[in-house]
Design a protein around this motif. Structure first.
Motif, PDB file in Angstrom:
ATOM      1  N   HIS A 165     -66.792  71.899 109.495  1.00 25.33           N
ATOM      2  CA  HIS A 165     -66.490  71.041 108.222  1.00 25.33           C
ATOM      3  C   HIS A 165     -67.843  71.230 107.243  1.00 25.33           C
ATOM      4  O   HIS A 165     -68.883  71.238 107.768  1.00 25.33           O
ATOM      5  N   ASN A 215     -64.567  52.483 105.637  1.00 26.51           N
ATOM      6  CA  ASN A 215     -63.308  53.419 105.316  1.00 26.51           C
ATOM      7  C   ASN A 215     -62.472  52.722 104.679  1.00 26.51           C
ATOM      8  O   ASN A 215     -61.691  52.968 103.771  1.00 26.51           O
ATOM      9  N   ASN A 228     -59.690  62.870 102.431  1.00 27.29           N
ATOM     10  CA  ASN A 228     -60.849  63.771 102.661  1.00 27.29           C
ATOM     11  C   ASN A 228     -60.832  64.790 101.350  1.00 27.29           C
ATOM     12  O   ASN A 228     -59.808  64.912 100.887  1.00 27.29           O
ATOM     13  N   ASP A 265     -65.117  61.351 101.053  1.00 31.27           N
ATOM     14  CA  ASP A 265     -66.526  62.116 101.652  1.00 31.27           C
ATOM     15  C   ASP A 265     -67.448  62.114 100.923  1.00 31.27           C
ATOM     16  O   ASP A 265     -68.557  62.061 101.066  1.00 31.27           O
ATOM     17  N   LEU A 267     -56.668  67.236 108.067  1.00 29.89           N
ATOM     18  CA  LEU A 267     -57.668  66.877 107.193  1.00 29.89           C
ATOM     19  C   LEU A 267     -58.041  68.537 106.735  1.00 29.89           C
ATOM     20  O   LEU A 267     -59.057  68.807 106.842  1.00 29.89           O
TER      21      LEU A 267
END
Length: 326
Positions: A64, A152, A236, A264, A210
């Motif tokens: 990531h 979130n 995301n 993000d 994701l």
């Protein structure tokens, strides 16, 4: 209370008890559970041993884009405390046989585990007296397990509110797997729509992985509809990259034909064309807080709370605009 007495009570050998105490493999789950229950019942504690001058940061995967931000936040606190940082990567069933037992054997000052830490792994760390904190947990944790996360739900609500305030009424969401943080972002989206008096159209919500690739497939599906959405909110930033690709292939301009909001705020999205509007998850600040919490627990300090949520904010760039007039 001695190891020998624990071994006799459990009907196993002394080396087996030692393996359980040290978090090593080679013990069946049934035997490990029996020995751990006796250790807890008798209140056995290993003689204290010195820990290495390290903080270990454990990733399940290092692919990531936001990994660098997390490492930066951990390193900042570790350097201030004169502690080194060791970065490890292993999956839940790692092909190389690497497990949390390897981490336990290194006896770091503290362990920061990104996304999750299984119950058996938490037990191994606890048995060794190694404090741990779960960073940005993907699933609900039992009470008392230290963690640092982000707001979130509020982030999902802020992203959707922004699109509603621009005048969008057909707002799609590309959501993620059935993890707590994905459900929270989706719930924030639903809440903002309800707040605006807009229904949640199940046909405009796609749950997928994701990744850019999965975001692309979901966006192709949504944008090929005759009543396509005028805006898309993704769970995301990687999914948002896929939306950009799908929009280009279908001849849609961003934000003229389609507004896009991610989640993000990884550094690279500011350089997308156009720069992406996204929910800023303060990864470096979260990592800083997680490291400070872990080290404080390691020093035996009383902490005001073991669960922290750090506020997300919306970063508005150039990927959102009012919907095009029909």
């Amino acid at each position: 209370m001695t190891i020998a007495y624990i071994a006799e009570s459990a009907g196993v050998s002394i080396p087996t008890v030692s393996k359980v105490l040290n978090g090593r493999s080679g013990v069946s789950d049934e035997t490990r559970t029996r020995v751990e229950q006796l250790i807890h019942e008798y209140g056995y504690r290993k003689p204290p041993q010195s820990r290495s001058n390290l903080v270990e940061l454990v990733f399940r995967e290092l692919e990531h884009m936001w990994s660098v931000e997390i490492i930066r936040g951990v390193e900042r606190v570790a350097r201030r405390n004169g502690v080194g940082v060791l970065v490890s990567e292993f999956g839940l069933t790692d092909a190389d046989g690497r497990t949390i037992g390897d981490t336990v054997g290194r006896r770091p000052q503290a362990v920061l585990s990104v996304a999750q830490l299984l119950e058996t792994e938490r037990e191994q760390l606890t048995a060794k007296g190694i404090p741990f904190v779960v960073f940005d947990p993907i699933d609900e944790l039992p009470d008392g397990v230290p963690f640092v996360g982000a707001t979130n739900w509020r982030g999902g609500q802020a992203a959707t509110r922004h699109l509603v305030e621009l005048g969008h009424r057909r707002i799609a969401m590309i959501s993620g797997p059935d993890h707590d943080f994905c459900r929270a972002r989706l719930a924030g989206y639903v809440s903002a729509l309800a707040e605006a008096g807009l229904p949640t159209d199940p046909g405009l919500v796609v749950k997928t992985q994701l990744s850019r690739e999965h975001g692309y497939v979901a966006a192709r599906e949504l944008l090929s509809r005759p009543d396509r959405p005028t805006a898309v909110f993704t769970a995301n930033d990687m999914q948002a990259l896929g939306v950009y690709q799908a929009a280009r292939e279908l001849g849609l301009g961003i934000p003229h034909d389609l507004s896009v909001v991610g989640f993000d705020d990884v550094p690279a999205v500011a350089w997308m064309d156009p720069p992406l509007t996204t929910v800023h998850q303060p990864l470096a600040e979260m990592a800083t807080a997680a490291t400070e919490l872990a080290l404080a627990l390691g020093r035996g300090e009383a902490v005001p709370q073991v669960g922290l949520e750090i506020v997300t904010t919306l970063t508005v760039r150039e990927s959102t605009a009012p919907p095009k007039e029909e």
